[in-house]
Design an enzyme around this catalytic site. Structure first.
Site, short mmCIF file in Angstrom:
data_model
loop_
_atom_site.label_atom_id
_atom_site.label_comp_id
_atom_site.label_asym_id
_atom_site.label_seq_id
_atom_site.Cartn_x
_atom_site.Cartn_y
_atom_site.Cartn_z
N ASP A 45 30.62 37.74 -6.26
CA ASP A 45 29.71 38.63 -5.53
C ASP A 45 29.89 39.90 -5.33
OD1 ASP A 45 28.34 36.02 -4.64
OD2 ASP A 45 29.46 35.81 -2.78
N GLU A 91 27.52 33.40 3.24
CA GLU A 91 26.93 34.62 3.01
C GLU A 91 27.46 35.15 1.45
OE1 GLU A 91 24.98 36.45 4.42
OE2 GLU A 91 24.82 35.76 6.45
N CYS A 92 26.65 36.05 0.59
CA CYS A 92 27.08 36.49 -0.57
C CYS A 92 27.52 37.78 -0.38
CB CYS A 92 25.61 36.63 -1.68
SG CYS A 92 24.59 37.99 -1.07
N GLY A 93 27.73 38.46 0.47
CA GLY A 93 28.39 39.72 0.71
C GLY A 93 27.33 41.06 0.87
N LEU A 94 26.33 40.84 0.75
CA LEU A 94 25.24 42.02 0.72
C LEU A 94 25.10 42.35 2.12
CD1 LEU A 94 22.50 41.37 -1.85
CD2 LEU A 94 24.45 42.94 -1.98
#
Length: 252
Positions: A125, A232-235
């Site tokens: 990610d 969550e993908c981290g963005l």
């Protein structure tokens, strides 16, 4: 710590959130435009419901920079959907990608998404999504970021406020408290398209290798991403441990 960019505006976040507690999404977008001016950007994933935020924001600010992080692994239908919406809404689209190509990443690190290891998924990610987004925000000199997060989507998003700071940039979430019915009513009212994979049972869609349709065994729509290992993908997560802790505090 709030960056020098965010300090230029110096909002009283407690006061602003109280002021806008009853504001509708359109009013919040207008407030953001008036408050941040040319420093305001928005992001899109061209996901299942992305047409909603793109329409909501661009009918008020037609030229707002729209950031799209292309991981290089999106489904073909997503690329075609992006073309459709970009033309339909005349988007001021800014496409960002990782400097590490998919082929190079796989050769050096392997197919990180196949590993049942949160650290491997976080590495994936960061390379494919987080670093390009951080670069986009710097390049566009963003002081504030409009995003279509909804509290209903993940546990983390239930902790968020409509106006806050993430990694030194103000984050504005106009539809944070909308439910699925609100979303559907808006999309239907304005004759907007859903992502075509919705017809195949997808409630959320990301990369082709890590997204699947919802099944009766899923307890949450995000279980269909990365085998439910992470939501969550981290963005939309803070960059530092201190920021992460601050999101769990009573003041945020």
């Amino acid at each position: 710590m709030v960056s020098a960019i965010a300090q230029k505006t110096q909002l009283d976040l407690e006061g602003v959130n109280r002021q806008l507690v009853d504001a509708d999404a359109t009013s919040m977008v207008k407030w953001a435009g008036e408050t941040f001016g040319d420093g305001l950007v928005m992001s899109t994933s061209f996901g299942i419901q992305s047409a909603l935020m793109l329409h909501l924001v661009t009918r008020i600010m037609p030229d707002i920079p729209v950031i799209w992080v292309d991981t290089g692994y999106l489904p073909p239908k997503t690329y075609r959907f992006a073309e459709q919406l970009t033309e339909q809404l005349n988007l001021n689209l800014h496409i960002y990608q990782s400097p590490i190509t998919p082929a190079r990443m796989e050769a050096i690190y392997g197919r990180l998404w196949t590993k049942d290891d949160p650290e491997a998924l976080n590495q994936y990610d960061y390379m494919r999504k987080v670093e390009p987004m951080q670069r986009a925000l710097r390049d566009l000199k963003a002081t504030a970021w409009l995003a279509g997060l909804r509290a209903q989507q993940t546990h983390h998003r239930q902790t968020l406020r409509p106006i806050d700071i993430q990694s030194g940039i103000y984050k504005v979430l106009p539809i944070l408290h909308w439910n699925s019915q609100d979303v559907h009513e808006y999309i239907t009212k304005h004759n907007l398209p859903y992502h075509p994979l919705r017809e195949l049972g997808y409630a959320t869609v990301g990369d082709w290798h890590s997204s699947r349709p919802v099944t009766t065994e899923d307890q949450h729509e995000r279980d269909t991403r990365f085998r439910g290992i992470k939501q969550e993908c981290g963005l939309h997560l803070p960059k530092t441990q201190g920021e992460a802790q601050s999101l769990d505090s009573s003041s945020l």
